[in-house]
Scaffold this motif. Structure first.
Motif, PDB file in Angstrom:
ATOM      1  N   ARG A   1      41.594 -22.990  10.193  1.00  0.00           N
ATOM      2  CA  ARG A   1      42.297 -21.713  10.397  1.00  0.00           C
ATOM      3  C   ARG A   1      43.325 -21.735  11.526  1.00  0.00           C
ATOM      4  O   ARG A   1      44.467 -21.321  11.317  1.00  0.00           O
ATOM      5  CB  ARG A   1      41.288 -20.591  10.615  1.00  0.00           C
ATOM      6  CG  ARG A   1      40.570 -20.212   9.346  1.00  0.00           C
ATOM      7  CD  ARG A   1      39.620 -19.055   9.584  1.00  0.00           C
ATOM      8  NE  ARG A   1      38.796 -18.856   8.399  1.00  0.00           N
ATOM      9  CZ  ARG A   1      37.551 -18.490   8.418  1.00  0.00           C
ATOM     10  NH1 ARG A   1      36.944 -18.228   9.562  1.00  0.00           N
ATOM     11  NH2 ARG A   1      36.887 -18.331   7.306  1.00  0.00           N
TER      12      ARG A   1
ATOM     13  N   ARG B   1      36.446 -23.340   9.086  1.00  0.00           N
ATOM     14  CA  ARG B   1      36.746 -22.596  10.318  1.00  0.00           C
ATOM     15  C   ARG B   1      37.729 -23.354  11.200  1.00  0.00           C
ATOM     16  O   ARG B   1      38.578 -22.762  11.846  1.00  0.00           O
ATOM     17  CB  ARG B   1      35.461 -22.340  11.113  1.00  0.00           C
ATOM     18  CG  ARG B   1      34.782 -21.075  10.708  1.00  0.00           C
ATOM     19  CD  ARG B   1      33.764 -20.689  11.765  1.00  0.00           C
ATOM     20  NE  ARG B   1      32.627 -20.096  11.090  1.00  0.00           N
ATOM     21  CZ  ARG B   1      31.414 -20.074  11.549  1.00  0.00           C
ATOM     22  NH1 ARG B   1      31.138 -20.642  12.704  1.00  0.00           N
ATOM     23  NH2 ARG B   1      30.457 -19.504  10.873  1.00  0.00           N
TER      24      ARG B   1
ATOM     25  N   GLU C   1      31.330 -25.374   6.090  1.00  0.00           N
ATOM     26  CA  GLU C   1      31.709 -24.102   6.706  1.00  0.00           C
ATOM     27  C   GLU C   1      32.467 -24.343   8.017  1.00  0.00           C
ATOM     28  O   GLU C   1      33.488 -23.700   8.283  1.00  0.00           O
ATOM     29  CB  GLU C   1      30.470 -23.253   6.970  1.00  0.00           C
ATOM     30  CG  GLU C   1      30.789 -21.871   7.472  1.00  0.00           C
ATOM     31  CD  GLU C   1      29.540 -21.033   7.694  1.00  0.00           C
ATOM     32  OE1 GLU C   1      29.558 -20.230   8.646  1.00  0.00           O
ATOM     33  OE2 GLU C   1      28.561 -21.198   6.946  1.00  0.00           O
ATOM     34  N   TYR C   2      32.013 -25.268   8.835  1.00  0.00           N
ATOM     35  CA  TYR C   2      32.693 -25.600  10.091  1.00  0.00           C
ATOM     36  C   TYR C   2      34.101 -26.152   9.840  1.00  0.00           C
ATOM     37  O   TYR C   2      35.036 -25.845  10.568  1.00  0.00           O
ATOM     38  CB  TYR C   2      31.894 -26.605  10.906  1.00  0.00           C
ATOM     39  CG  TYR C   2      30.617 -26.072  11.510  1.00  0.00           C
ATOM     40  CD1 TYR C   2      30.499 -24.744  11.882  1.00  0.00           C
ATOM     41  CD2 TYR C   2      29.522 -26.906  11.704  1.00  0.00           C
ATOM     42  CE1 TYR C   2      29.334 -24.255  12.436  1.00  0.00           C
ATOM     43  CE2 TYR C   2      28.353 -26.430  12.255  1.00  0.00           C
ATOM     44  CZ  TYR C   2      28.259 -25.096  12.621  1.00  0.00           C
ATOM     45  OH  TYR C   2      27.104 -24.613  13.167  1.00  0.00           O
TER      46      TYR C   2
END
Length: 182
Positions: A118, A115, A111-112
């Motif tokens: 992006r 992120r 998940e990191y």
């Protein structure tokens, strides 16, 4: 195109497809550097023309760009070669990721990582905007056009389709009127 140039074309679009994160717009600077600056196959103006046509063509932008460039360089066969080379890395990577992603999607590190990607993607999309502005020779009389278009889309929620249609109509009318001037 010679066999060597065909292999070079495949290699360029394969490399672009495998190394660029962020979609078609993020690929523009790399395409321009490889096709215009290094290989010298197209002029900056020809590249900008293909960019404009690819934006108006339905479909995946990066594949449209590759196809149009390939077609300009050697017809339908080179269009298929360039587009296929551009798509092949993504196809293989997505196929592999999809087969494993459902097992690892809940891991915090994954998940990191998504992120963190992006902001890089945003920067990669912003770079060609500035490059296109230089190539399009925006002046103090025309700089308001892209700002107005972005404002209509972002602030007022106007569909980009309508903006493109109105801009195309305005450009056509302007071309008619300016060709009649002495």
């Amino acid at each position: 195109m010679t066999r060597q140039e065909q292999r070079q074309l495949f290699s360029i679009f394969f490399k672009i497809g495998i190394t660029t994160i962020g979609g078609g717009y993020a690929m523009i600077p790399m395409m321009e550097r490889e096709i215009v600056d290094k290989a010298g196959w197209l002029s900056k103006q020809e590249f900008l023309d293909i960019l404009a046509v690819a934006q108006a063509t339905p479909g995946i932008f990066a594949v449209d760009m590759a196809g149009h460039i390939g077609y300009k360089l050697g017809g339908v066969r080179m269009a298929l070669l360039a587009a296929g080379a551009n798509v092949l890395p993504s196809f293989v990577i997505i196929l592999l990721l999809a087969s494993f992603f459902h097992e690892y999607k809940d891991i915090q590190l994954v998940e990191y990582a998504f992120r963190a990607i992006r902001p890089v993607v945003v920067a990669m999309i912003a770079a060609p905007v500035f490059s296109m502005a230089r190539t399009a020779q925006l002046t103090r009389y025309t700089f308001w056009i892209p700002i107005l278009a972005a404002g209509l889309i972002y602030l007022l929620g106007v569909s980009p389709v309508y903006v493109i249609l109105v801009a195309g109509l305005c450009g056509w009318v302007y071309g008619l009127l300016s060709s009649r001037r002495p």
